[in-house]
Every structure is written in structure tokens, then in C-alpha cells.
Scaffold this active site. Structure first.
Site, PDB file in Angstrom:
ATOM      1  CB  CYS A 147      -0.961  -0.004   1.183  1.00  0.00           C
ATOM      2  SG  CYS A 147      -2.163  -1.366   1.127  1.00  0.00           S
ATOM      3  CG  HIS A 187      -3.216   3.344   2.301  1.00  0.00           C
ATOM      4  ND1 HIS A 187      -3.736   2.918   1.096  1.00  0.00           N
ATOM      5  CD2 HIS A 187      -3.287   2.275   3.138  1.00  0.00           C
ATOM      6  CE1 HIS A 187      -4.097   1.655   1.193  1.00  0.00           C
ATOM      7  NE2 HIS A 187      -3.834   1.242   2.424  1.00  0.00           N
ATOM      8  CG  ASN A 191      -6.749  -0.911   1.537  1.00  0.00           C
ATOM      9  OD1 ASN A 191      -6.076  -0.531   0.587  1.00  0.00           O
ATOM     10  ND2 ASN A 191      -6.202  -1.323   2.672  1.00  0.00           N
TER      11      ASN A 191
END
Length: 334
Positions: free
Chosen positions: A119, A255, A285
Site C-alpha cells: 500500500c 492511504h 482499500n
């Protein structure tokens, strides 16, 4: 880590953005129909309401090509000098996905390669591209964050199945000047391999090629604590590098993992929540795609104007983390 050219005093400048998400939408109610969960439970703990999921036969490269094409149009360009794809879910273990993406975009025989920092991949990709442009090796780059985590999830795992969506986001970068809108002013990165088990696909690689499953696993509470601490820390570092206070930041794009993480980071930084961007509720996500997809959506929603001061921060498997500070250019998302 800075992005300024040594001799010419130039900088790496963001010149275009684009994104892509699959058509198919999975709601919390869809998941609750087969898992021991509910819409209210997922919303209250993560902020996620829907996520997009690829259809069978659709791969990471398909989303990357679409997002990359939109970014090129946004920048008004037909070519770049190098292509970087940040991904944890490449089309194949070998070869990298980026060369095929470059070919499908009609970019010729430009160098192309993948970056895997999970990520944090987009921020690591920014630093990689900035180094290449700053050295004078290349004049422009297409950086794409793309992931299809639905292909590696255990869809019966109640603790992770609802968190992730598929998507891609892309930016075009070019050599420019540090005082022009779009200039990437500061970068920071870090990693702690002692935390590699926090976010992991344990099997299928050289360490355990014949393991029982190549499915994603995560230690949720530990990841939460690390993500909040590291994203806060890396943001403070880049703000200090450019001489900004939290009050100077027009938009913070972290993020998009969990709304609680974004809120906690904002609280520790002293950032008003109205300056913290979130598209998490509708896309979930999206791993390496998270930040560039959020930037593209923010442009589409009119949340970014030329000259705005923007801070980015990410945390991912590895463990890895990174932050960036930039001014926003005059452009439109495509």
C-alpha cells in the site's frame, strides 16, 4: 528525500492524473448475505460502504492501462520516457506487468518495470520516478498504482474480505521547476522488515512455494497502530522539509485503508477533518492504487485547485511507509 535536480535546480512536476475502477460494485449488504457481518458493523469500524471488484478474466493490467490512458490525456501527452507500475497483484509472477501496460498504451519500447511496496507502492514509485527525472536520465514518467486484491483474498475470511476493492490510479510526471504548480517538493520513506508478518501472502513465493494457500492475511490491530504512527510520522517529516505547518496544508490524502486511521492521523497532526480527503466509503482499500485514485477523485470533485499545498502519506506491508509534499497543478482528471 528531495526531488530537486542537482545542476539545473529543477523539480519533478505532476502533470496529469487518471483512474479506473471495475464496473461491478459489491455492497456491505452483499457481503453480509454470506458472511457473519452487517452493513452497520463494517461502516462503523472502517467507513467502507461499497467496493469495486473485477470480473473473472479481468486483470491488474487492464485497470492500469485504462488509468494510464486517462492520465496521459489529462497531461495532454501521447508518450513518456519510462513506465512504473506499483502493484502487489501483478498479472503474473513473471514477467512484470509494466512492460505489457506500456505496450498496450502504445508507448513503444520505453523502459517499464514494477514496484512492490504494497500500500506504500505509489509513494515508493514517486520517489523512484523523481530520482530518474532528477538525475536527467528521463524527462517524463507514467506512474500507475494498480491492484486487484479480490484475486488474493480469502473471501470467507470475515476479518479481511470486506476491506479491499480493486482499482487503479495514475499520474504523469515531468521535469520542471520547483516554483511551478505541481512541483513535488519533498519525499520520505521507511521500512521495517521485522514487521513482515503483519500484512502477508505467506505462500506461493520462493520461501514457501508449495504452501497450502496463496491468500492474503493481516494482523488488524497491529496494522492499525503502526499505520497511525508511521503515517503521522512521515507526514511530519515532509512538512518539516518544506517548512509547512499542518495549518498550511490544503488537502491531506492518506492511504485509504480505514476511516478510523485517517481520523486518528488527522487528530495527531492537528488537521481539520474537512482537509482530509476520503473516497474510502465507495472504493474501499485499493492498496497501491489508493492515493492516485483518491487524487483523481478529488480533482473530479473540485477539491483541488492549482497551487494548493498537498500532503500524502501511506503505510503498507513490508512494513513500508512513506510521505510526500507537493503543490497542485492546473489540470483536470480524465
Amino acid at each position: 528525500m528531495g526531488t530537486r535536480h542537482g545542476a539545473g535546480g529543477g523539480a519533478t512536476v505532476l502533470a496529469g492524473v487518471g483512474s479506473s475502477v471495475p464496473v461491478h460494485v459489491v455492497t456491505n449488504d452483499d457481503l453480509a448475505a454470506r458472511l457473519d457481518t452487517s452493513d452497520e458493523w463494517i461502516r462503523s469500524r472502517t467507513g467502507i460502504v461499497t467496493r469495486h471488484v473485477v470480473a473473472p478474466g479481468v486483470a491488474t493490467s487492464d485497470l492500469a492501462v485504462e488509468a494510464g490512458g486517462h492520465a496521459l490525456k489529462s497531461a495532454g501527452r501521447e508518450n513518456v520516457d519510462v513506465v512504473i507500475v506499483a502493484t502487489t497483484t501483478p498479472d503474473r509472477q513473471c514477467p512484470a506487468t509494466a512492460p505489457a501496460v506500456a505496450a498496450r498504451l502504445g508507448l513503444g519500447h520505453v523502459p517499464a518495470f514494477d514496484v512492490n511496496a504494497v500500500c506504500s507502492g505509489f509513494v515508493y514509485g514517486l520517489a523512484t520516478a523523481a530520482g530518474m527525472l532528477g538525475s536527467g536520465l528521463f524527462g517524463s514518467a507514467l506512474l500507475i498504482g494498480a491492484d486487484t486484491f479480490s484475486t488474493i483474498l480469502d473471501h470467507d475470511d470475515r476479518s479481511t474480505a470486506f476491506l479491499f476493492g480493486d482499482g487503479a490510479g495514475a499520474v504523469v510526471l515531468r521535469a520542471g521547476e520547483p516554483d511551478e504548480p505541481g512541483a513535488l517538493l519533498a519525499l520520505d520513506m521507511g521500512a521495517d522488515g521485522d514487521l513482515e508478518d503483519l500484512i502477508i501472502v505467506p505462500d506461493g513465493g520462493a520461501r514457501n512455494p508449495d504452501g497450502p494457500a496463496d491468500r492474503f492475511a493481516m494482523q488488524g490491530q497491529a496494522v492499525y497502530r503502526q499505520a497511525v504512527a508511521r503515517m503521522t510520522e512521515t507526514t511530519k517529516v515532509v512538512l518539516e522539509k518544506v517548512g509547512w505547518t499542518p495549518e498550511d496544508v490544503d488537502l491531506f490524502v492518506g492511504h485509504q485503508a480505514n476511516q478510523r486511521i485517517l481520523d486518528a492521523v488527522a487528530g495527531r497532526l492537528g488537521l481539520p477533518l474537512d482537509r482530509v480527503y476520503s473516497n474510502l466509503g465507495r472504493v474501499g482499500n485499493t492498496a497501491a492504487a489508493s492515493i492516485p485514485l483518491a487524487l483523481s477523485d478529488a480533482v473530479g470533485e473540485g477539491r483541488l485547485d492549482a497551487g494548493d499545498k498537498v500532503a500524502l502519506a501511506a503505510f503498507g506491508g513490508g512494513a513500508t511507509w512513506g510521505g510526500a509534499a507537493l503543490t497542485w497543478p492546473e489540470l483536470r482528471a480524465r
